[in-house]
Every structure is written in C-alpha cells, then in structure tokens.
Motif scaffolding. Structure first.
Motif, mmCIF file in Angstrom:
data_model
loop_
_atom_site.group_PDB
_atom_site.id
_atom_site.type_symbol
_atom_site.label_atom_id
_atom_site.label_comp_id
_atom_site.label_asym_id
_atom_site.label_seq_id
_atom_site.Cartn_x
_atom_site.Cartn_y
_atom_site.Cartn_z
ATOM 1 N N ASP A 3 0.836 -1.194 0.000
ATOM 2 C CA ASP A 3 0.000 0.000 0.000
ATOM 3 C C ASP A 3 0.874 1.249 0.000
ATOM 4 O O ASP A 3 2.119 1.178 -0.100
ATOM 5 N N LEU A 4 0.241 2.399 0.103
ATOM 6 C CA LEU A 4 0.974 3.665 -0.004
ATOM 7 C C LEU A 4 1.908 3.906 1.172
ATOM 8 O O LEU A 4 2.776 4.771 1.108
ATOM 9 N N GLU A 5 1.752 3.127 2.255
ATOM 10 C CA GLU A 5 2.651 3.237 3.401
ATOM 11 C C GLU A 5 3.759 2.189 3.363
ATOM 12 O O GLU A 5 4.563 2.096 4.278
ATOM 13 N N GLY A 6 3.766 1.369 2.298
ATOM 14 C CA GLY A 6 4.814 0.383 2.137
ATOM 15 C C GLY A 6 4.543 -0.962 2.790
ATOM 16 O O GLY A 6 5.436 -1.816 2.848
ATOM 17 N N THR A 7 3.316 -1.198 3.265
ATOM 18 C CA THR A 7 2.967 -2.464 3.906
ATOM 19 C C THR A 7 2.606 -3.504 2.849
ATOM 20 O O THR A 7 1.730 -3.269 2.009
ATOM 21 N N LEU A 8 3.281 -4.670 2.906
ATOM 22 C CA LEU A 8 2.932 -5.754 1.998
ATOM 23 C C LEU A 8 1.520 -6.232 2.319
ATOM 24 O O LEU A 8 1.190 -6.466 3.484
ATOM 25 N N ARG A 9 0.695 -6.406 1.279
ATOM 26 C CA ARG A 9 -0.714 -6.670 1.506
ATOM 27 C C ARG A 9 -1.165 -8.093 1.188
ATOM 28 O O ARG A 9 -2.310 -8.438 1.467
ATOM 29 N N GLU A 10 -0.317 -8.932 0.594
ATOM 30 C CA GLU A 10 -0.760 -10.287 0.305
ATOM 31 C C GLU A 10 -1.192 -10.994 1.590
ATOM 32 O O GLU A 10 -0.447 -11.077 2.562
ATOM 33 N N GLY A 11 -2.446 -11.487 1.588
ATOM 34 C CA GLY A 11 -2.981 -12.165 2.755
ATOM 35 C C GLY A 11 -3.304 -11.243 3.909
ATOM 36 O O GLY A 11 -3.645 -11.705 5.000
ATOM 37 N N ASN A 12 -3.214 -9.949 3.687
ATOM 38 C CA ASN A 12 -3.394 -8.970 4.763
ATOM 39 C C ASN A 12 -4.350 -7.877 4.294
ATOM 40 O O ASN A 12 -3.963 -6.738 4.101
ATOM 41 N N PRO A 13 -5.636 -8.213 4.099
ATOM 42 C CA PRO A 13 -6.577 -7.210 3.600
ATOM 43 C C PRO A 13 -6.774 -6.090 4.617
ATOM 44 O O PRO A 13 -6.779 -6.342 5.829
ATOM 45 N N PRO A 14 -6.927 -4.868 4.150
ATOM 46 C CA PRO A 14 -7.150 -3.762 5.084
ATOM 47 C C PRO A 14 -8.518 -3.866 5.727
ATOM 48 O O PRO A 14 -9.442 -4.462 5.148
ATOM 49 N N PRO A 15 -8.677 -3.327 6.933
ATOM 50 C CA PRO A 15 -10.006 -3.328 7.559
ATOM 51 C C PRO A 15 -10.973 -2.471 6.758
ATOM 52 O O PRO A 15 -10.566 -1.542 6.054
ATOM 53 N N VAL A 16 -12.248 -2.803 6.859
ATOM 54 C CA VAL A 16 -13.255 -2.007 6.160
ATOM 55 C C VAL A 16 -13.605 -0.790 7.011
ATOM 56 O O VAL A 16 -13.485 -0.802 8.242
ATOM 57 N N ASP A 17 -14.042 0.256 6.346
ATOM 58 C CA ASP A 17 -14.423 1.476 7.062
ATOM 59 C C ASP A 17 -15.683 1.267 7.895
ATOM 60 O O ASP A 17 -15.797 1.766 9.012
ATOM 61 N N PHE A 18 -16.639 0.525 7.326
ATOM 62 C CA PHE A 18 -17.912 0.284 8.011
ATOM 63 C C PHE A 18 -18.191 -1.225 7.994
ATOM 64 O O PHE A 18 -18.773 -1.746 7.040
ATOM 65 N N PRO A 19 -17.752 -1.941 9.044
ATOM 66 C CA PRO A 19 -17.960 -3.390 9.070
ATOM 67 C C PRO A 19 -19.447 -3.721 9.211
ATOM 68 O O PRO A 19 -20.120 -3.252 10.133
ATOM 69 N N VAL A 20 -19.954 -4.507 8.313
ATOM 70 C CA VAL A 20 -21.336 -4.965 8.369
ATOM 71 C C VAL A 20 -21.429 -6.242 7.556
ATOM 72 O O VAL A 20 -20.798 -6.358 6.503
ATOM 73 N N GLY A 21 -22.157 -7.206 8.063
ATOM 74 C CA GLY A 21 -22.286 -8.472 7.357
ATOM 75 C C GLY A 21 -23.728 -8.817 7.098
ATOM 76 O O GLY A 21 -24.655 -8.129 7.555
ATOM 77 N N PRO A 22 -23.962 -9.894 6.357
ATOM 78 C CA PRO A 22 -25.331 -10.335 6.103
ATOM 79 C C PRO A 22 -25.977 -10.834 7.381
ATOM 80 O O PRO A 22 -25.302 -11.322 8.289
ATOM 81 N N THR A 23 -27.294 -10.687 7.482
ATOM 82 C CA THR A 23 -28.034 -11.212 8.624
ATOM 83 C C THR A 23 -29.267 -11.949 8.125
ATOM 84 O O THR A 23 -29.848 -11.600 7.091
ATOM 85 N N ALA A 24 -29.654 -12.954 8.882
ATOM 86 C CA ALA A 24 -30.843 -13.718 8.522
ATOM 87 C C ALA A 24 -32.090 -12.835 8.587
ATOM 88 O O ALA A 24 -32.992 -12.961 7.753
ATOM 89 N N ALA A 25 -32.147 -11.933 9.577
ATOM 90 C CA ALA A 25 -33.332 -11.085 9.723
ATOM 91 C C ALA A 25 -33.513 -10.184 8.506
ATOM 92 O O ALA A 25 -34.620 -10.046 7.977
ATOM 93 N N ALA A 26 -32.408 -9.565 8.063
ATOM 94 C CA ALA A 26 -32.511 -8.690 6.892
ATOM 95 C C ALA A 26 -32.867 -9.493 5.649
ATOM 96 O O ALA A 26 -33.714 -9.081 4.848
ATOM 97 N N ALA A 27 -32.229 -10.662 5.484
ATOM 98 C CA ALA A 27 -32.499 -11.487 4.307
ATOM 99 C C ALA A 27 -33.962 -11.901 4.261
ATOM 100 O O ALA A 27 -34.594 -11.897 3.194
ATOM 101 N N ALA A 28 -34.529 -12.284 5.415
ATOM 102 C CA ALA A 28 -35.918 -12.726 5.458
ATOM 103 C C ALA A 28 -36.869 -11.621 5.016
ATOM 104 O O ALA A 28 -37.957 -11.900 4.508
ATOM 105 N N GLU A 29 -36.453 -10.375 5.195
ATOM 106 C CA GLU A 29 -37.277 -9.234 4.783
ATOM 107 C C GLU A 29 -36.901 -8.730 3.396
ATOM 108 O O GLU A 29 -37.390 -7.692 2.952
ATOM 109 N N GLY A 30 -35.999 -9.463 2.723
ATOM 110 C CA GLY A 30 -35.593 -9.058 1.386
ATOM 111 C C GLY A 30 -34.646 -7.882 1.363
ATOM 112 O O GLY A 30 -34.487 -7.228 0.331
ATOM 113 N N ARG A 31 -33.992 -7.610 2.499
ATOM 114 C CA ARG A 31 -33.093 -6.468 2.590
ATOM 115 C C ARG A 31 -31.643 -6.930 2.588
ATOM 116 O O ARG A 31 -31.309 -7.969 3.149
ATOM 117 N N ASP A 32 -30.775 -6.155 1.967
ATOM 118 C CA ASP A 32 -29.342 -6.393 1.989
ATOM 119 C C ASP A 32 -28.727 -5.395 2.970
ATOM 120 O O ASP A 32 -28.670 -4.196 2.691
#
Length: 535
Positions: free
Chosen positions: A494-523
C-alpha cells in the motif's frame, strides 16, 4: 497485475480463469455444460422432531418447551454429541452416506490402494516445491517455514497408497503458502475429479452466516428443498452446520487457493448446497418457528445452477452486458455490480474489452446520481485494465494508488525495481460524487486492489467484510506436462509500504449479512452504504 507501468500481462486474468474453471464460479443462474445434481424430496420429506423431543422437558426444567428441546437436540448434531462421529478429537469416527473419516473430517474419497509410479510422483513434489521456492514473491508477508513444509509433505507422500491420494498431498502442500494466486493442479485429475468447493448451489438455495450461525440468504421460489430465505440451518448430513463447513474445507478437490482463512471459509459456505452425486441422500435440519424440521432428499439431474455470491440484488437493475448489473437505487445512488474484472468469450477465455464497454456505459448513466455504490462482493478478479479504467473515471488528477515489485530470479531477494500504479484521469468521463465500495471475503485479486486503493486514497468508503487479501498476480511456472502450477510472482504494497498479500485492510464500516434482513428481502450491506451516502 502489471509487472511494470505500461506493460500489460494476463497474470491476474489467468488466475481468475483458473479460479472459474476449477471452482465453477457462477455469477448468475445459468445452464451448466454437464447437468448438475438437484435433490428431489422423498415421500417422507419433512419430519417434525418437536413431538419426539418432548421428553427433553423434564420436571426439573419446567420452562423448557418441546420446541426448545427439539432445537437443542438438532443443534447437538455433530462431534459434540456423539463420540462416534468423525471429528478432530475422534479422527476415525463415523461419517454419513458415502463419506469417509480422514484427518478428522468427513470426505468423499476414492483412494483404494493401487500400484502407481511413486518415484515419479515424488519427483513431481520436489519439482513443484522448487518452482514455488524460486518464483514466489510474497514470502516476506507469510510466517510459514517453506523448507519444513517440504519435509512434512515428503513424509506424507511416502505413506500414500494411491496416485489420487499422492496428488492431493501435493495440492495441499502448495496450498500451505496461503496465497490465492498460488496453486497446483494435476491436469488429468482436474478433468475428472468432482470439484467440491463450488460457489454455486444445485438445490435452488444459497447459504451464508451471521453471528447466530448458518442461514439461507437466497432461495429460488419453489425450490425442491422447500428452503426459504431466512431459514436457519442447524444440521447438514447428520452433522452440525459448523462440522459440515469443516468437512467441506477438508474435501479433496482439484486444487486449493485462498489468501485468507476467511476467504476459504466463505467459499465453503457458499458451496454447502452443491451436491453433484446422482442418487445421494441428503439430510437438512432447519429451525422453523421454534421447531426443528428435517428434510430428506435424493439427488436427481436438472439443468440449472444458482450462483451464490453473498448479496441480495436490488430490484429493477438492468443488464448492461458482460456480467454488469446496474441501476438507480431511488434518489440516493447508482448501483453497479459485476462478478469479474473481465468477461468470458465464446471459447471460455477471460477478456477485458466487453466489460470495459459495459462499465463505461454504466458509469455514464451514473453521472447524474448523487452517489455511487460499487458492489465488488465475491468478485473473483481479472484484468488490471478494468480497475485502471475505473480509476480513470473516479479520480480527477494523477494519483498514486499502490506499489509493487516483481520476482526476477530464484533467490529470496531477487526482485526488480519497485514501481507505482497510478490513476490517470479520463477527460471524457468522470464521476465526482461520493463512492461506497461493498466487499466480502470472496472479493479477490483485482477486487482486492480496486477496493484497496479506493480506500487508501480516501476516494471511497468500504462496507462489508475484509476482502480476500489476494494482492498479487499468478504467473504459471513449468512443473512438467502433468501439472499446472500458478505462483504469485508480484509483491504489492500500500501507499505506506505495507505488503498486503494475505493482509486485507479493515473495512471502514464493518457490516455483514443477517438472517433477519435477508428474510425481509433487505441487503444489510447496501443499506449501510445508502445511509452513509445520505449523510
């Protein structure tokens, strides 16, 4: 990846082709060349276990309902309840159906003892190990002792009783690198072996997981299993859902390649409802309205596969061609999704021309939108020319994106000069609004790079889960006519010189799929991105 500025090669494209051919990546529902397996319910298909479990509510536990007892009983499927079931703690236990307990996992194998050329296969191991040792570029980003790996797998190979088992040992050895661009595939076995980790379903439904466990996030109406979106799966094939995932990860297959454990797990989850064996019996246990239900099915032939990519597609999208799906999301944003940084021509080759035109057309339609949602979830990678085109439409001045260096010799430090990948604006097309990029653990290679540099430079915010971590490219190396061996020959940082293979950067807004949202047709991931764009 590009080994030097202006020199286009097909390395990431080649990796994506292997990923697709060997793992049957399917972006959308489409016919298969060989009809896959679906499952037809037996006459006694649905069995309600709640009544049978009523005895679980004893006088000392008056608040335990029959339904709760049933769910507890079904959830207990697996090694935690029955010591005779195969598990890491009980490596010789029982397995369902045609599976065999090997290494603590239930796998389908055909490793009957047979004569084979042991000397030849041992030479293959030595050759493949050496080619990886000489050409792999990202050892600095890994913690493994590669010479020790050779000794471990030499010893395992000496115990192999069949050629098929010996091939699988070599495939596993290379997978120890933990790099999705580095793999070994024995050509003959890949032409005949069933590839168990396919990110598709031939049961008409797809699975994912949230904090509470495995659930159905996508289901074709009227699918033969009767599974519905939001259903919570407790057991598969007489085992807990967790054991089923572990077994799928251990299943012998054509090849293995993943840059992170999360990427490998998500691929296994998205393949759990792929069968592929005519006449095979399948048991699914699900929780429905507080009751445990068992569905028994028998495999039968049908023509359709359903792609499992971990997303719920918004309504009203248009097909722009070359796999691109796009459209307005109300008044808030324009949405674009595509499965690869490339598309497949009539010969099955990955090419970049058609998708570049399709993406250009979609980006033109996005120009009057207040925001852009770029959905790269489960994008398997492809051509650098595609993400550099995207960069040219999203940056308005020359902007460094990331750097790389190429392996040029057999020594660990034999690298060429580092170089920088830079965005050069396209004066004919430019989107200047905010951008939300959606990613998950199966976002790989070119998908890693695109989401990575958009985040590093502050041009976009990322939503979802960390990407697959495949920051490199696959170059094929000569390991003999019997094998196809890919090795990541490019180390990127990356721009700071950190090797990134196997080392994905953290996401800005962590959110994952949920059964409740899926059941309502929401992503839930799209919703989080839209909330951010509205701010």
């Amino acid at each position: 990846m590009q080994p030097s500025p202006g020199h286009r090669v097909h390395r990431i494209g080649a990796a994506a082709v292997w990923a697709c051919l060997l793992c049957a990546c399917v972006a959308e529902e489409q016919p298969a060349a060989n009809p896959p397996i679906v499952l037809e319910p037996r006459a006694d298909a649905i069995i309600d276990d709640a009544e049978a479990s009523d005895a679980g509510a004893g006088p000392d536990d008056p608040d335990t309902s029959a339904a709760d007892a049933a769910l507890d009983a079904v959830a207990c499927i697996g090694s935690s309840c029955d010591e005779t079931l195969c598990s890491p703690e009980n490596p010789f236990g029982d397995c369902p159906a045609e599976a065999t307990c090997r290494g603590g996992a239930c796998v389908v194998v055909d490793w009957q003892p047979e004569p084979f050329d042991r000397d030849a296969i041992e030479r293959d191991l030595e050759t493949i190990w050496a080619r990886v040792d000489e050409n792999y570029a990202a050892f600095e980003a890994k913690t493994l002792d590669w010479p020790s790996i050779r000794e471990i797998y030499r010893a395992r190979l000496a115990q192999a009783m069949s050629r098929a088992e010996a091939i699988w040992i070599i495939v596993q050895m290379v997978s120890e690198i933990g790099d999705g661009h580095t793999f070994a595939a024995e050509i003959e076995s890949c032409a005949t072996a069933l590839p168990y980790v396919q990110n598709v379903s031939d049961l008409g439904a797809c699975l994912d997981e949230d904090e509470a466990g495995v659930f159905v996030y996508d289901a074709q109406p009227g699918n033969r299993t009767g599974l519905q979106v939001g259903d919570r799966l407790i057991g598969i094939d007489g085992r807990s859902a967790e054991d089923a995932v572990r077994d799928r990860l251990a299943q012998p297959r054509c090849t293995i390649s993943a840059s992170s454990p999360a990427m490998a797990r998500r691929a296994a989850l998205h393949s759990l409802l792929y069968r592929g064996r005519d006449g095979e019996l399948l048991h699914i246990e699900r929780a429905v309205d507080g009751r445990a239900e068992r569905i028994d099915l028998v495999a039968a032939r049908e023509d359709a596969l359903r792609g499992c990519d971990g997303r719920i597609e918004p309504a009203g999208l248009a097909d722009y061609g070359a796999g691109v799906r796009a459209g307005r999301l109300g008044d808030d944003a324009f949405y674009i999704w595509f499965p690869f940084f490339g598309s497949f021509d009539a010969r099955g080759a990955l090419v970049d021309g058609p998708i570049l035109e399709s993406l250009r057309s979609a980006m033109r339609d996005a120009l009057d939108a207040p925001g852009l949602v770029l959905d790269l979830r489960s994008n398997g990678g492809g051509y650098p020319s595609v993400y550099t085109a995207l960069a040219s439409w999203l940056y308005f001045e020359e902007t460094p994106l990331f750097g790389c260096r190429n392996k040029i010799g057999p020594g660990r430090d034999d690298f060429g000069q580092p170089y920088t990948l830079t965005a050069f604006p396209d004066p004919s097309l430019g989107f200047d609004g905010p951008v939300a990029v959606l990613i998950n653990a199966r976002t790989f290679s070119a998908g890693d790079f695109a989401s990575g540099f958009l985040g590093w430079t502050g041009r976009a915010a990322t939503f979802g889960e960390p990407s697959g971590g495949g920051f490199g490219s696959a170059g094929t190396v000569d390991a003999g006519e019997a094998w196809s061996v890919g090795v990541n020959t490019t180390a990127c940082f990356d721009l700071e010189g950190t090797l990134r293979e196997g080392n994905p950067p953290p996401v800005d807004f962590p959110v994952g799929p949920t059964a409740a949202a899926a059941a309502e047709g929401r992503d839930a991931v799209i919703e989080a991105a839209l909330d951010w764009l509205r701010e």
